[in-house]
Design a protein around this motif. Structure first.
Motif, PDB file in Angstrom:
ATOM      1  N   UNK A   1      54.747  40.595  12.049  1.00 50.53           N
ATOM      2  CA  UNK A   1      55.060  41.062  13.398  1.00 50.53           C
ATOM      3  C   UNK A   1      55.316  39.866  14.302  1.00 50.53           C
ATOM      4  N   UNK A   2      56.121  40.097  15.334  1.00 52.94           N
ATOM      5  CA  UNK A   2      56.388  39.066  16.320  1.00 52.94           C
ATOM      6  C   UNK A   2      55.201  38.940  17.268  1.00 52.94           C
ATOM      7  N   UNK A   3      54.809  37.705  17.559  1.00 53.82           N
ATOM      8  CA  UNK A   3      53.732  37.415  18.493  1.00 53.82           C
ATOM      9  C   UNK A   3      54.240  36.388  19.490  1.00 53.82           C
ATOM     10  N   UNK A   4      54.033  36.674  20.777  1.00 50.85           N
ATOM     11  CA  UNK A   4      54.382  35.724  21.831  1.00 50.85           C
ATOM     12  C   UNK A   4      53.120  35.064  22.344  1.00 50.85           C
ATOM     13  N   UNK A   5      53.073  33.742  22.276  1.00 49.47           N
ATOM     14  CA  UNK A   5      51.966  32.967  22.841  1.00 49.47           C
ATOM     15  C   UNK A   5      52.522  32.254  24.063  1.00 49.47           C
TER      16      UNK A   5
END
Length: 458
Positions: free
Chosen positions: A31-35
């Motif tokens: 899954x895409x994760x934005x930090x």
């Protein structure tokens, strides 16, 4: 911060009691994760098994994406942040699960309404580690790491979270101008660039006209704006003409951070709370005042949210503290701060009550920082473990801790926004004749002394 060492963070809520439902199974697909970084940018990661990935595992991916060297791996930490709550995470925490439990944390640690809580959503941020010593920052050579620290410090200055005097915020604004636009611009180009970017990009919002506080009555007045522009450009010219060899960006970044280090609350974790206002008028009307409470490796700082100045600044050697739970309906969680003062020439003990559902978090962080300090005093090092030695003294406070004569050091008052304004606080004063020579401050002593005071009231 390692594992369960720090009481700053609450134990993870039981998933079975979560009002948002438990995480039934870990998400196994990628899954895409934005930090998010402080500012507008973010690191985009594709993570396998995001439901059970830990902060420690995410850290490796983020450092790799940002090209952060292993020598700087302790500089930053992961935070879950929203307008209602900010929490620094431990390496073992699993951000996905904590996000699912976010509403429970808001009910526990904020006074937000049910509607606000239902609409609030945290973001995962990569920010400065509360437990990273300031003394190590200026030893960093990597420009990318320094720029991340600069970006975070700048945001806090512009937002008014770090109260500072005019000469400080003007100098910092000029350094930001030089870093963003380069040095050596002539007056015409510099003026045009400043007006295009606007003052709010370089000076605190309450100064430049976008918020309340000391300069709120001057908001929108052309004369004030023009004066600020002239002063900022003059400071910029000084930077451009200083020295025969232009400074490298890393040197300007270090100058900015070094100036921020003079602010005792740089590197703090911040909490929201309220304190009692002094009674005023013939009807003795009081009320409460909103405050930010900053806690760092050096001490505790209580700041006026509206006026953007320090109300009380205490090193750990100057205070006792305790956290009390509500005793009845309508009561509040309270963080008690006890410190030495003086009334009519008589030494007294002063108690400040900070009302906040985050009192438990504040007390835990203070306790951990005091333990760090005690461990350092028992060893041979003073800074490498994150503790603060006696020479680390916030501006505007007394020169000695006073421990040699059995009393904590008293605070002195000055006009700087960085210095304590004890005279404006609604504190409880009392004399503890049984404690002429006070033992070294510990949480146990603090609780015993505060219990003694409470018993005297009944």
């Amino acid at each position: 911060m390692e594992g369960d060492e720090c009481g700053r963070f609450p134990p993870e809520p039981s998933e079975g009691k979560s009002q948002r439902g438990s995480v039934a199974s870990s998400v196994t697909r990628a899954q895409d994760v934005l930090v998010y970084l402080v500012g507008d940018s973010a690191v985009h990661l594709c993570v396998e098994g995001v439901g059970c990935v830990s902060v420690q595992e995410l850290g490796h991916s983020v450092r790799e994406a940002l090209h952060i060297p292993d020598s700087a791996m302790d500089v930053f930490a992961f935070w879950l942040c929203s307008p209602l709550l900010e929490l620094q995470l431990k390496p073992k925490h699993q951000p996905y699960k904590l996000c699912r439990q976010w509403q429970d944390l808001l009910y526990r640690f904020t006074e937000a309404s049910e509607e606000d809580i239902s609409q609030d959503e945290p973001s995962l941020q990569y920010r400065r580690n509360v437990f990273y010593p300031k003394s190590k920052e200026l030893q960093i050579e990597d420009e990318g790491v320094l720029r991340l620290l600069y970006d975070e410090a700048r945001v806090n200055i512009l937002a008014g979270r770090f109260p500072c005097d005019p000469e400080t915020w003007m100098g910092l604004g000029a350094l930001s101008f030089a870093l963003e636009l380069g040095i050596g611009l002539d007056d015409q180009k510099a003026t045009a660039a400043l007006r295009e970017k606007k003052l709010i990009s370089f000076l605190p919002v309450h100064v430049s006209g976008g918020g309340g506080g000391l300069f709120s009555t001057l908001r929108g007045k052309g004369g004030r704006q023009a004066g600020l522009e002239l002063n900022l450009l003059e400071e910029y010219r000084k930077i451009s003409t200083s020295g025969s060899t232009p400074l490298e960006p890393t040197q300007h970044l270090r100058q900015y951070l070094s100036s921020c280090h003079s602010l005792p609350y740089y590197g703090c974790a911040f909490f929201s709370g309220e304190i009692d206002k002094p009674a005023q008028g013939i009807l003795y009307r009081a009320g409460r005042k909103a405050v930010n409470v900053g806690i760092s490796l050096e001490g505790v700082y209580v700041m006026d949210v509206k006026e953007k100045h320090v109300l009380l600044g205490l090193r750990f050697s100057e205070l006792s503290w305790d956290h009390s739970y509500p005793e009845g309906e309508g009561d509040s969680h309270i963080l008690w701060l006890e410190f030495d003062g003086e009334e009519a020439g008589t030494p007294v003990n002063k108690l400040l009550k900070i009302y906040s559902k985050q009192a438990e978090l504040m007390s835990g962080l203070i306790e951990f920082c005091v333990e760090l300090r005690s461990a350092a005093e028992g060893g041979t090092t003073t800074e490498t473990d994150g503790a603060v030695g006696p020479s680390h003294q916030p501006a505007g406070q007394a020169g000695g801790s006073g421990e040699g004569n059995g009393r904590r050091g008293k605070l002195r008052r000055q006009n700087s926004v960085v210095c304590s304004r004890v005279h404006t606080l609604n504190t409880i004063s009392y004399v503890d004749n049984a404690a002429t020579h006070k033992p070294k401050i510990t949480m146990r002593n603090a609780k015993r002394r505060l219990a003694w005071y409470k018993a005297r009231r009944h």
